[in-house]
Design an enzyme around this catalytic site. Structure first.
Site, PDB file in Angstrom:
ATOM      1  N   TYR A 273       0.060 -13.228  -5.614  1.00  0.00           N
ATOM      2  CA  TYR A 273      -1.197 -13.889  -5.953  1.00  0.00           C
ATOM      3  C   TYR A 273      -1.013 -14.974  -7.009  1.00  0.00           C
ATOM      4  O   TYR A 273      -1.802 -15.907  -7.088  1.00  0.00           O
ATOM      5  CB  TYR A 273      -2.216 -12.870  -6.475  1.00  0.00           C
TER       6      TYR A 273
ATOM      7  N   ASP B 186       4.205  -0.410   4.966  1.00  0.00           N
ATOM      8  CA  ASP B 186       3.720  -0.313   6.349  1.00  0.00           C
ATOM      9  C   ASP B 186       3.508   1.151   6.738  1.00  0.00           C
ATOM     10  O   ASP B 186       2.517   1.516   7.360  1.00  0.00           O
ATOM     11  CB  ASP B 186       4.669  -1.039   7.325  1.00  0.00           C
TER      12      ASP B 186
ATOM     13  N   ASP C  84      -4.249  -4.787  -2.073  1.00  0.00           N
ATOM     14  CA  ASP C  84      -5.410  -5.430  -1.459  1.00  0.00           C
ATOM     15  C   ASP C  84      -5.615  -4.875  -0.052  1.00  0.00           C
ATOM     16  O   ASP C  84      -6.718  -4.463   0.327  1.00  0.00           O
ATOM     17  CB  ASP C  84      -5.169  -6.946  -1.414  1.00  0.00           C
TER      18      ASP C  84
ATOM     19  N   ASP D  17      -8.406  -1.796   1.521  1.00  0.00           N
ATOM     20  CA  ASP D  17      -9.339  -2.031   2.632  1.00  0.00           C
ATOM     21  C   ASP D  17      -9.177  -0.950   3.705  1.00  0.00           C
ATOM     22  O   ASP D  17     -10.161  -0.477   4.278  1.00  0.00           O
ATOM     23  CB  ASP D  17      -9.115  -3.417   3.264  1.00  0.00           C
TER      24      ASP D  17
HETATM   25  C1  IPM Z   1     -10.314  -8.013  -3.348  1.00  0.00           C
HETATM   26  C2  IPM Z   1     -10.576  -9.311  -2.628  1.00  0.00           C
HETATM   27  C3  IPM Z   1      -9.937 -10.442  -3.411  1.00  0.00           C
HETATM   28  C4  IPM Z   1      -8.455 -10.216  -3.433  1.00  0.00           C
HETATM   29  C5  IPM Z   1     -10.286 -11.854  -2.902  1.00  0.00           C
HETATM   30  C6  IPM Z   1     -11.775 -12.092  -2.823  1.00  0.00           C
HETATM   31  C7  IPM Z   1      -9.619 -12.927  -3.722  1.00  0.00           C
HETATM   32  O1  IPM Z   1     -10.119  -9.221  -1.321  1.00  0.00           O
HETATM   33  O2  IPM Z   1     -10.684  -7.903  -4.528  1.00  0.00           O
HETATM   34  O3  IPM Z   1      -9.777  -7.103  -2.729  1.00  0.00           O
HETATM   35  O4  IPM Z   1      -7.731 -10.607  -2.500  1.00  0.00           O
HETATM   36  O5  IPM Z   1      -7.975  -9.640  -4.419  1.00  0.00           O
HETATM   37 MG    MG Z   2      -9.448  -7.296  -0.744  1.00  0.00          MG
END
Ligand code: IPM
Ligand code: MG
Length: 370
Positions: free
Chosen positions: A143, A227, A251, A255
């Site tokens: 990042y 993975d 990240d 999710d």
């Molecule tokens: C998160 C989001 C952010 C990230 C984006 C909005 C920059 O996906 O906080 O998980 O990638 O960190």
């Molecule tokens: Mg995210």
């Protein structure tokens, strides 16, 4: 009680604005019913800030953030800013807040409420009772690594570059946070990287092991490739207690973990900086979900991730564990009573708007505090 709890509220874009309104409602409730008074400042971030000032967060807002006891952040982004340069696009505001406040440890708990076990895309037996914590490194890795950019090559092609980079200290400090939190839970830490292809992964594994052996010998440390971890999270998610991983893997894995809990609309997060001599840390609290432009402005958003982020703020920034418990219990009761926003809607349940869900939580708080 003195009004010395300074909060900066940054609703941002899209549903960030709607879900933050429901936190306002909670803050008002706390003020009236528990005499907890926060000193709240509200400002712009993301696309909203870009429209007003041409940048995703101003120096002035950053100044307020740095001098606050906690920042509450909604969400940023939207298709209307897709063609805006990377340095001023909405996400840049979020990344600057994380970087400038050195919020290196991002705590993303994935808890499956019993009432929502059917809302998960996985079978109930795999997710009921799930309680895992992902600790994501937040200020390093790909990042922020240099070099980065898009360059023009002599042959007319273009070349996009990002750099995955970690130092010993960056890895060690986030691992310590993971081990400390694990000690209050199952005391099991799974460190996740890809040491089979990345040198930064080799270093990550070595440093995580070093911290485990030398500083937390009683903890149970394991290692997993990223993975495989993604696969294990949907195969047998309850095998995990605490997962510690880098910025990009964290990240993605968070999710994945969110769907185990029923909806991305349920996941809160806390981002913490290093503690100073008095034990005070910079901190920011935000839902894991984004600005959801597709449903923005329609009252369909689920405010529970934002509300639970607020509960995390009470716990981690203000040492108000009891009040945090109360908010979390109210959320659980509301779900148990069959109230749902669209994202977690199931047959036979009662569909609520974002605002109605916020009201349901404060009504439940009235009951609990009665
Ligand atoms: C998160 C989001 C952010 C990230 C984006 C909005 C920059 O996906 O906080 O998980 O990638 O960190
Ligand atoms: Mg995210």
């Amino acid at each position: 009680m003195a009004a010395n709890k300074k909060i900066l509220m940054l609703p941002g874009d899209g549903i960030g604005v709607e879900v933050m309104s429901e936190v306002r409602r909670l803050i008002d409730w706390m003020d009236k019913r528990r005499s907890v008074t926060f000193d709240v400042t509200q400002d712009l971030v993301g696309g909203a800030a870009y429209e007003a000032h041409g940048e995703a967060i101003t120096d002035k807002t950053m100044d307020v953030a740095v001098n606050s006891d906690a920042v509450l952040f909604g969400a940023v982004g939207g298709p209307q800013w897709d063609s805006v340069g990377y340095d001023v696009r909405p996400e840049a505001g979020l990344l600057r807040l994380r970087k400038d406040m050195d919020l290196f440890a991002n705590l993303r708990p994935a808890i499956c409420f019993d009432a929502l076990a059917e809302a998960s895309s996985l079978k109930r037996q795999f997710v009921a009772g799930l309680d895992i914590l992902i600790v994501r490194e937040l200020t390093g890795g790909v990042y922020f690594g240099e070099p980065r950019g898009i360059e023009n090559l002599p042959d007319g092609q273009r070349r996009g570059v990002n750099t995955q980079v970690y130092t010993t200290d960056e890895i060690r400090r986030v691992c310590r946070v993971a081990f400390d939190l694990a000690a209050k839970r199952g005391n099991r830490v799974c460190s996740v990287e890809k040491n089979n292809v990345m040198e930064s992964g080799v270093l990550w594994r070595e440093e995580a092991s070093w911290i485990g052996e030398n500083e937390y010998p009683s903890a149970d440390l394991s290692h997993m490739l990223a993975d495989n971890c993604a696969m294990q999270l949907v195969r047998t998610p309850k095998q995990f207690d605490v997962i510690v991983t880098d910025n990009l893997f964290g990240d993605m894995l968070s999710d994945v973990a969110s769907m185990l809990t029923g909806s991305l609309g349920m996941l809160p997060s806390a981002s913490l900086g290093p503690a100073d001599d008095s034990g005070r840390r910079h901190a920011m609290y935000e839902p894991v979900h984004g600005s959801a432009p597709d449903i923005a402005g329609q009252g369909k958003a689920n405010p529970l991730a934002m509300i639970q982020s607020y509960a995390m703020m009470l716990r981690y920034s203000f040492d108000m564990g009891e009040d945090a418990d109360l908010v979390e219990q109210a959320v659980r009761n509301v779900l148990d009573s069959g109230k749902r926003t669209g994202d977690i809607m199931q047959d036979g349940m009662e569909l609520l708007s974002c605002q109605q869900m916020g009201e349901a939580v404060t009504a439940e708080l009235d009951e609990l505090a009665a």
